[in-house]
Design a protein around this motif. Structure first.
Motif, PDB file in Angstrom:
ATOM      1  N   ALA A 244       2.645  -5.430   1.469  1.00 30.97           N
ATOM      2  CA  ALA A 244       2.149  -5.305   0.105  1.00 30.97           C
ATOM      3  C   ALA A 244       0.983  -4.323   0.043  1.00 30.97           C
ATOM      4  O   ALA A 244       0.857  -3.552  -0.912  1.00 30.97           O
ATOM      5  CB  ALA A 244       1.714  -6.669  -0.421  1.00 30.97           C
ATOM      6  N   ALA A 245       0.129  -4.350   1.055  1.00 32.50           N
ATOM      7  CA  ALA A 245      -1.018  -3.432   1.086  1.00 32.50           C
ATOM      8  C   ALA A 245      -0.547  -1.984   1.187  1.00 32.50           C
ATOM      9  O   ALA A 245      -1.113  -1.091   0.545  1.00 32.50           O
ATOM     10  CB  ALA A 245      -1.937  -3.774   2.254  1.00 32.50           C
ATOM     11  N   ALA A 246       0.482  -1.746   2.000  1.00 33.51           N
ATOM     12  CA  ALA A 246       1.018  -0.395   2.132  1.00 33.51           C
ATOM     13  C   ALA A 246       1.568   0.089   0.797  1.00 33.51           C
ATOM     14  O   ALA A 246       1.319   1.227   0.375  1.00 33.51           O
ATOM     15  CB  ALA A 246       2.111  -0.367   3.200  1.00 33.51           C
ATOM     16  N   GLU A 247       2.306  -0.783   0.117  1.00 36.94           N
ATOM     17  CA  GLU A 247       2.867  -0.387  -1.173  1.00 36.94           C
ATOM     18  C   GLU A 247       1.761  -0.179  -2.199  1.00 36.94           C
ATOM     19  O   GLU A 247       1.819   0.743  -3.019  1.00 36.94           O
ATOM     20  CB  GLU A 247       3.856  -1.442  -1.674  1.00 36.94           C
ATOM     21  CG  GLU A 247       4.604  -1.003  -2.920  1.00 36.94           C
ATOM     22  CD  GLU A 247       5.809  -1.883  -3.241  1.00 36.94           C
ATOM     23  OE1 GLU A 247       6.382  -1.693  -4.331  1.00 36.94           O
ATOM     24  OE2 GLU A 247       6.159  -2.732  -2.410  1.00 36.94           O
ATOM     25  N   ALA A 248       0.724  -1.031  -2.134  1.00 42.96           N
ATOM     26  CA  ALA A 248      -0.399  -0.896  -3.058  1.00 42.96           C
ATOM     27  C   ALA A 248      -1.119   0.437  -2.854  1.00 42.96           C
ATOM     28  O   ALA A 248      -1.495   1.103  -3.819  1.00 42.96           O
ATOM     29  CB  ALA A 248      -1.365  -2.066  -2.862  1.00 42.96           C
ATOM     30  N   ALA A 249      -1.299   0.822  -1.604  1.00 40.44           N
ATOM     31  CA  ALA A 249      -1.995   2.070  -1.291  1.00 40.44           C
ATOM     32  C   ALA A 249      -1.223   3.269  -1.810  1.00 40.44           C
ATOM     33  O   ALA A 249      -1.805   4.215  -2.367  1.00 40.44           O
ATOM     34  CB  ALA A 249      -2.216   2.185   0.214  1.00 40.44           C
ATOM     35  N   PHE A 250       0.088   3.252  -1.634  1.00 41.46           N
ATOM     36  CA  PHE A 250       0.904   4.373  -2.121  1.00 41.46           C
ATOM     37  C   PHE A 250       0.934   4.396  -3.643  1.00 41.46           C
ATOM     38  O   PHE A 250       0.829   5.467  -4.271  1.00 41.46           O
ATOM     39  CB  PHE A 250       2.323   4.273  -1.569  1.00 41.46           C
ATOM     40  CG  PHE A 250       3.142   5.511  -1.772  1.00 41.46           C
ATOM     41  CD1 PHE A 250       3.079   6.557  -0.863  1.00 41.46           C
ATOM     42  CD2 PHE A 250       3.977   5.658  -2.877  1.00 41.46           C
ATOM     43  CE1 PHE A 250       3.821   7.717  -1.047  1.00 41.46           C
ATOM     44  CE2 PHE A 250       4.722   6.812  -3.072  1.00 41.46           C
ATOM     45  CZ  PHE A 250       4.642   7.843  -2.146  1.00 41.46           C
ATOM     46  N   MET A 251       1.041   3.225  -4.249  1.00 45.54           N
ATOM     47  CA  MET A 251       1.063   3.141  -5.712  1.00 45.54           C
ATOM     48  C   MET A 251      -0.228   3.667  -6.324  1.00 45.54           C
ATOM     49  O   MET A 251      -0.209   4.302  -7.379  1.00 45.54           O
ATOM     50  CB  MET A 251       1.292   1.693  -6.148  1.00 45.54           C
ATOM     51  CG  MET A 251       2.737   1.228  -6.089  1.00 45.54           C
ATOM     52  SD  MET A 251       2.877  -0.497  -6.636  1.00 45.54           S
ATOM     53  CE  MET A 251       2.276  -0.365  -8.324  1.00 45.54           C
ATOM     54  N   ALA A 252      -1.341   3.423  -5.651  1.00 48.64           N
ATOM     55  CA  ALA A 252      -2.623   3.898  -6.159  1.00 48.64           C
ATOM     56  C   ALA A 252      -2.606   5.420  -6.288  1.00 48.64           C
ATOM     57  O   ALA A 252      -3.080   5.981  -7.284  1.00 48.64           O
ATOM     58  CB  ALA A 252      -3.752   3.444  -5.240  1.00 48.64           C
TER      59      ALA A 252
END
Length: 260
Positions: A50-58
């Motif tokens: 989830a953190a990886a996806e959050a970082a890319f989404m940012a």
């Protein structure tokens, strides 16, 4: 295998739920709130999916909002924290695109380097294909880059940058239709540089790909190259003999073959 109620499993579930909340806010154009939620996910659940996806989404959100510098920083952080993620190449491509909008030579050089990195690190991938296409477009269309040089991956000599990029694309994607057109362009460029033997080698390869097709009149051009530039009539006759009957040059080729 972890039990459903284990602490790790519940943390992953919690992170995934928070990510869905952030996505819902984003869908309702609550961009700042979504960014705040994504930042908190990265802090509270480091190393998680989830953190990886959050970082890319940012990075995507900043880019969508026109905040190029913030987007760049977000993608750099994503690459630094999640370098093994499948989207690392995409993050580099997005950074390259942002940098390519600039006029500053340093930014353009960084953009080209990122595209080269993707092509080198992910050979044969869709990202590498996109990177090489964009790199070639920049090298041929941007006035600031027209004198740029690079090392030819085949001859190991310094050449105009587009030639090196064409070679790399053809090496990685030899059977794509675009590679046929690039071989044609490459042969013409090499011939213009008086590298006639290299041009002939490229046309030989192109001829093997197109076969009996009269597309681009490969065999006629190859015959003329051997005859006029390389003084090799044996090879010229071989090429003229392969000119198909559907070619407008067929009668010319037949006449060449009858000459002693």
């Amino acid at each position: 295998m972890l039990a459903p109620g284990s602490p790790v499993a519940s943390k992953d579930t919690q992170a995934a739920q928070l990510l869905e909340v952030a996505k819902a806010k984003l869908a309702n154009n609550l961009n700042e709130q979504a960014l705040s939620d994504l930042r908190q996910i990265i802090i509270d659940f480091p190393g998680s999916r989830a953190a990886a996806e959050a970082a890319f989404m940012a990075g995507e959100i900043h880019e969508k909002m026109g905040r190029d510098e913030d987007a760049m920083a977000a993608y750099v952080e994503f690459e630094s924290r999640f370098g093994n993620d499948r989207r690392t190449a995409d993050a580099k491509l997005r950074r390259a695109n942002l940098l390519s909008r600039a006029r500053a030579p340093k930014a353009l050089a960084q953009s080209l380097q990122l595209l080269s990195d993707v092509a080198r690190d992910y050979p044969g991938s869709s990202q590498a294909q996109f990177a090489l296409q964009n790199k070639l477009r920049m090298e041929t269309e941007r006035r600031e880059l027209r004198d740029l040089k690079a090392i030819d991956p085949v001859t190991k000599e310094e050449v105009p940058a587009p030639i090196a990029t064409m070679r790399t694309f053809i090496q990685q994607f030899p059977d794509l239709p675009q590679s046929l057109a690039l071989r044609n362009q490459l042969a013409m460029r090499l011939s213009q540089m008086n590298k006639h033997k290299e041009a002939a080698d490229v046309l030989e390869e192109l001829g093997a790909k197109v076969g009996d097709s009269n597309s681009m009149d490969v065999w006629w051009r190859l015959g003329e190259l051997y005859e006029r530039r390389l003084n090799n009539m044996a090879k010229a006759r071989e090429a003229y003999a392969k000119v198909p009957s559907s070619s407008q040059r067929y009668s010319d080729a037949q006449r060449k073959l009858k000459q002693k």
